[in-house]
Scaffold this active site. Sequence first.
Site, PDB file in Angstrom:
ATOM      1  N   GLU A   4      11.197   0.092  23.273  1.00 14.34           N
ATOM      2  CA  GLU A   4      10.619  -1.119  23.861  1.00 14.34           C
ATOM      3  C   GLU A   4      11.446  -2.307  23.382  1.00 14.34           C
ATOM      4  O   GLU A   4      11.588  -2.534  22.183  1.00 14.34           O
ATOM      5  CB  GLU A   4       9.160  -1.265  23.417  1.00 14.34           C
TER       6      GLU A   4
ATOM      7  N   TYR B 242       5.058  -7.426  11.433  1.00 14.70           N
ATOM      8  CA  TYR B 242       5.007  -7.321  12.889  1.00 14.70           C
ATOM      9  C   TYR B 242       4.267  -8.510  13.500  1.00 14.70           C
ATOM     10  O   TYR B 242       4.674  -9.042  14.545  1.00 14.70           O
ATOM     11  CB  TYR B 242       4.326  -6.014  13.304  1.00 14.70           C
TER      12      TYR B 242
ATOM     13  N   VAL C 191      27.830  14.785   5.665  1.00 10.42           N
ATOM     14  CA  VAL C 191      28.116  14.131   4.389  1.00 10.42           C
ATOM     15  C   VAL C 191      27.051  14.566   3.387  1.00 10.42           C
ATOM     16  O   VAL C 191      25.847  14.437   3.641  1.00 10.42           O
ATOM     17  CB  VAL C 191      28.140  12.604   4.539  1.00 10.42           C
TER      18      VAL C 191
ATOM     19  N   SER D  14      18.105  -1.875  13.606  1.00  4.29           N
ATOM     20  CA  SER D  14      19.310  -1.073  13.397  1.00  4.29           C
ATOM     21  C   SER D  14      20.564  -1.910  13.596  1.00  4.29           C
ATOM     22  O   SER D  14      21.509  -1.850  12.798  1.00  4.29           O
ATOM     23  CB  SER D  14      19.318   0.115  14.361  1.00  4.29           C
TER      24      SER D  14
END
Length: 601
Positions: free
Chosen positions: A82, A200, A249, A509
């Site tokens: 979203e 939020y 990794v 992110s």
Amino acid sequence: MYYSSGNYEAFARPRKPAGVDDKTAWFVGAGLTSMASAVFMIRDGQLPGNRITILERLELPGGALDGIRKPHKGFVIRGGREMEDHMECLWDLFRTIPSLEVDGSVLDEFYWLNKDDPNYSLTRVTHERGKDAETHNEFGLSDKAQKEMMKVFLATREEMENKRIDEVVGEEFLASNFWLYWRTMFAFEEWHSALEFKLYLHRFVHHISGLPDLSALKFTKYNQYESLVLPMYRWLLDQGVTFEFSTEVTDIDFAFDGDRKQATRIHWIRDGVAGGVDLTEDDLVLTTIGSLTENSDDGNHHRPAALNEGPAPAWDLWRRIAAKDPSFGRPDVFAGDIAKSKWESATVTTTGPEIPKYIQKITKRDPFSGKVVTGGIVTAKDSAWLLSWTVNRQPHFKAQSPDEIVVWVYGLFVDTPGDYVKKTMSECTGEEITQEWLYHLGVPEADIPELAAHGAKTVPVMMPYVTSFFMPRQAGDRPAVVPEGAVNFAFIGQFAETTRDTIFTTEYSVRTGMEAAYQLLGIDRGVPEVFNSTYDLRFLLKAATRLRDGSEVELPGPKFVGNKIISHLDHTEIGQLLTDFGVVPEVGGTVQRPRADDAIA
């Protein structure tokens, strides 16, 4: 690194950082955060792409931004994304990436699409097997519930640390429409972090009005992999970036000298063979720590998805790293209680017109139109699983057949027996999940078995860690993007700590990736600050009125005293502002007016 807002910094091109030609960059993980950070290093840091390597355990990029057609199973989307207009770092990124669909950028494509086909829901909540629950877009917050929300909003971060949501709000709040909208849209549970709930509220206070009908949201044309990941992947390949897939990794070595911290070696296993690379202070390593989709398991139409509680490579890597320094975070705060961080989704692909007729009856839109269908999730409020489902613009995959509709379904209560199937969602095959969903669509019970068996193919996915970042936490549980004293490394992704932004978003992110690139390369341009609606009185007043379902604020004491107070605001800027947003009634010459002179309406 510093933060900025406004067009002055947004449109500026930074100069080439000193020493960048001596740098290389190694990314652990090929998800959105790594790919975004690589773009910023190339575009803003002028680091040549052929000096960047991205290491990935899987065989394709994108991380949680997935969307794939699996042989013998069907289409799979583990989760949806979203988005909204004030994801400042996200749009800064995608203004650069060429679209694969139009003559323009990915941002251009997204902007034009959502201008032409704006998103909103015509039926947000159902009950009694597909009937509109008629919430009338109201929040239904009692005075007590409103006061509890205000207390959370005004509290310090420290006051909300290590607390659950149900420790800061009561039953009246948890029974409200607001909580139903909120928890199903963001996947909050009552035992999740009160701090994340607070963050939020601040982050999206400008979208409170759009919460009931989901008009706050915007979506891509296709699934997130085809619309966002593939264009960025192709751009990075064109810049000379190397992707090393099937490369796990396993550890990173560090050297500590007083306050100075330097990554010195990356260890990996590639095709079963141990390897690695030594690092100097000019060799940067940016590690995605944790993973919300780690150990996800796909079932199929005839097999349930399994809960995989075994070794989790992404989490185990962070555990090894965290053991080396207290500033590297505490992974088990998030990954230590799978029972509280798991839930299950399912991708249903319908074939033929029968099931789409029931979708159209609820959504009041033709699912084959190519336009917005559900406008976000539809929640069956009386579902034992608290089932929600969504149909985005179709086709959702370019490879879909013309008679197919792809539906995403998820349940918050995966260990509760269903209403039709009488099994928990976690025990169900794809066919059984389809049966439960059809039951809540209002399909006649006699028709459910046949439609579920032959009118759809469903892939369930169990995700043990999908809401792990919502677990109650405190300062220090997540490491800083660039820990104090770090000279050549950063932590990026949903479990790295940055300023006011909120996890479980594409923006978070991209933001951590951008901040890491800017700090490690010394890029002299402001990182866009988190949208500042929480500091804008206009947004706060609009939200306050909306949370009261439009009713005016009642001042304490006798009514004539309140009227006297309000009368003193007549013909003042404050009085006009309060009247415009419906907080106080019109008095004297101060009447409500349309706010055509700002962007808040």
